[in-house]
Scaffold this motif. Sequence first.
Motif, PDB file in Angstrom:
ATOM      1  N   PHE A 138       0.798   4.075  -2.740  1.00 44.47           N
ATOM      2  CA  PHE A 138       0.391   5.413  -2.301  1.00 44.47           C
ATOM      3  C   PHE A 138       1.415   6.461  -2.748  1.00 44.47           C
ATOM      4  O   PHE A 138       1.050   7.532  -3.256  1.00 44.47           O
ATOM      5  CB  PHE A 138       0.257   5.433  -0.768  1.00 44.47           C
ATOM      6  N   LEU A 139       2.692   6.143  -2.598  1.00 45.56           N
ATOM      7  CA  LEU A 139       3.732   7.093  -2.983  1.00 45.56           C
ATOM      8  C   LEU A 139       3.839   7.221  -4.507  1.00 45.56           C
ATOM      9  O   LEU A 139       4.242   8.255  -5.023  1.00 45.56           O
ATOM     10  CB  LEU A 139       5.090   6.692  -2.375  1.00 45.56           C
ATOM     11  N   ALA A 140       3.444   6.177  -5.234  1.00 47.40           N
ATOM     12  CA  ALA A 140       3.431   6.255  -6.695  1.00 47.40           C
ATOM     13  C   ALA A 140       2.321   7.207  -7.141  1.00 47.40           C
ATOM     14  O   ALA A 140       2.465   7.960  -8.109  1.00 47.40           O
ATOM     15  CB  ALA A 140       3.220   4.865  -7.289  1.00 47.40           C
ATOM     16  N   LEU A 141       1.219   7.173  -6.396  1.00 40.81           N
ATOM     17  CA  LEU A 141       0.062   8.006  -6.703  1.00 40.81           C
ATOM     18  C   LEU A 141       0.288   9.449  -6.260  1.00 40.81           C
ATOM     19  O   LEU A 141      -0.174  10.399  -6.892  1.00 40.81           O
ATOM     20  CB  LEU A 141      -1.154   7.420  -5.966  1.00 40.81           C
ATOM     21  N   HIS A 142       1.005   9.609  -5.162  1.00 39.65           N
ATOM     22  CA  HIS A 142       1.265  10.940  -4.612  1.00 39.65           C
ATOM     23  C   HIS A 142       2.778  11.190  -4.602  1.00 39.65           C
ATOM     24  O   HIS A 142       3.435  11.067  -3.575  1.00 39.65           O
ATOM     25  CB  HIS A 142       0.706  11.046  -3.184  1.00 39.65           C
ATOM     26  N   LYS A 187       0.835  -1.208   0.000  1.00 37.73           N
ATOM     27  CA  LYS A 187       0.000   0.000   0.000  1.00 37.73           C
ATOM     28  C   LYS A 187       0.864   1.251   0.000  1.00 37.73           C
ATOM     29  O   LYS A 187       0.555   2.239  -0.657  1.00 37.73           O
ATOM     30  CB  LYS A 187      -0.904   0.006   1.237  1.00 37.73           C
ATOM     31  N   ARG A 188       1.953   1.194   0.737  1.00 40.46           N
ATOM     32  CA  ARG A 188       2.864   2.337   0.854  1.00 40.46           C
ATOM     33  C   ARG A 188       3.460   2.681  -0.513  1.00 40.46           C
ATOM     34  O   ARG A 188       3.495   3.836  -0.921  1.00 40.46           O
ATOM     35  CB  ARG A 188       3.972   1.973   1.850  1.00 40.46           C
ATOM     36  N   ALA A 229      -3.434   9.787  11.910  1.00 47.32           N
ATOM     37  CA  ALA A 229      -4.123   9.251  13.083  1.00 47.32           C
ATOM     38  C   ALA A 229      -3.226   8.321  13.891  1.00 47.32           C
ATOM     39  O   ALA A 229      -3.709   7.520  14.683  1.00 47.32           O
ATOM     40  CB  ALA A 229      -5.397   8.526  12.653  1.00 47.32           C
ATOM     41  N   GLY A 230      -1.913   8.434  13.674  1.00 45.63           N
ATOM     42  CA  GLY A 230      -1.001   7.605  14.444  1.00 45.63           C
ATOM     43  C   GLY A 230      -0.769   6.245  13.812  1.00 45.63           C
ATOM     44  O   GLY A 230      -1.242   5.965  12.717  1.00 45.63           O
ATOM     45  N   ARG A 231      -0.048   5.406  14.525  1.00 45.77           N
ATOM     46  CA  ARG A 231       0.363   4.124  13.958  1.00 45.77           C
ATOM     47  C   ARG A 231      -0.320   2.927  14.604  1.00 45.77           C
ATOM     48  O   ARG A 231       0.146   1.799  14.486  1.00 45.77           O
ATOM     49  CB  ARG A 231       1.884   3.975  14.066  1.00 45.77           C
ATOM     50  N   GLY A 232      -1.422   3.182  15.295  1.00 43.96           N
ATOM     51  CA  GLY A 232      -2.112   2.075  15.956  1.00 43.96           C
ATOM     52  C   GLY A 232      -3.045   1.338  15.007  1.00 43.96           C
ATOM     53  O   GLY A 232      -2.638   0.858  13.957  1.00 43.96           O
ATOM     54  N   GLU A 233      -4.317   1.296  15.371  1.00 45.53           N
ATOM     55  CA  GLU A 233      -5.301   0.560  14.578  1.00 45.53           C
ATOM     56  C   GLU A 233      -5.501   1.149  13.194  1.00 45.53           C
ATOM     57  O   GLU A 233      -5.948   0.464  12.277  1.00 45.53           O
ATOM     58  CB  GLU A 233      -6.655   0.552  15.306  1.00 45.53           C
ATOM     59  N   ASN A 234      -5.169   2.438  13.039  1.00 47.17           N
ATOM     60  CA  ASN A 234      -5.383   3.097  11.748  1.00 47.17           C
ATOM     61  C   ASN A 234      -4.159   3.047  10.836  1.00 47.17           C
ATOM     62  O   ASN A 234      -4.100   3.722   9.831  1.00 47.17           O
ATOM     63  CB  ASN A 234      -5.772   4.565  11.971  1.00 47.17           C
ATOM     64  N   HIS A 235      -3.205   2.227  11.197  1.00 47.01           N
ATOM     65  CA  HIS A 235      -1.951   2.156  10.451  1.00 47.01           C
ATOM     66  C   HIS A 235      -2.163   1.918   8.964  1.00 47.01           C
ATOM     67  O   HIS A 235      -1.485   2.505   8.124  1.00 47.01           O
ATOM     68  CB  HIS A 235      -1.093   1.029  11.057  1.00 47.01           C
ATOM     69  N   ASN A 236      -3.108   1.034   8.628  1.00 46.87           N
ATOM     70  CA  ASN A 236      -3.345   0.678   7.228  1.00 46.87           C
ATOM     71  C   ASN A 236      -4.513   1.428   6.595  1.00 46.87           C
ATOM     72  O   ASN A 236      -4.944   1.095   5.504  1.00 46.87           O
ATOM     73  CB  ASN A 236      -3.598  -0.832   7.100  1.00 46.87           C
ATOM     74  N   VAL A 237      -5.022   2.440   7.286  1.00 47.05           N
ATOM     75  CA  VAL A 237      -6.150   3.199   6.755  1.00 47.05           C
ATOM     76  C   VAL A 237      -5.626   4.348   5.901  1.00 47.05           C
ATOM     77  O   VAL A 237      -5.134   5.356   6.408  1.00 47.05           O
ATOM     78  CB  VAL A 237      -7.033   3.745   7.898  1.00 47.05           C
TER      79      VAL A 237
END
Length: 81
Positions: free
Chosen positions: A15-19, A11-12, A40-48
Amino acid sequence: MQKTMDEYSKKRIAFLALHAHCQARLLNCTLAATDIHHKAGRGENHNVISSWLAVCRSCHTWIEMNPAEAKELGYSENRLN
Ligand SMILES: [Zn+2]
């Protein structure tokens, strides 16, 4: 955990290819996005992805060093935990 990281890595990269350009544009911005700032930090939202911001190293450092100002600018959200 390994599965989560693999998914995150994919995903990373996407995402960087897109942005390709920094979305923060702060002082000393180099324009080339190399990092992902997690609003939103690196907890539960890490992959959001909706909580991600493509940033250059310079802006990322600034956001990390100036959390109050970054929040005012909308680059950081209240952390859930
Ligand atoms: Zn920047």
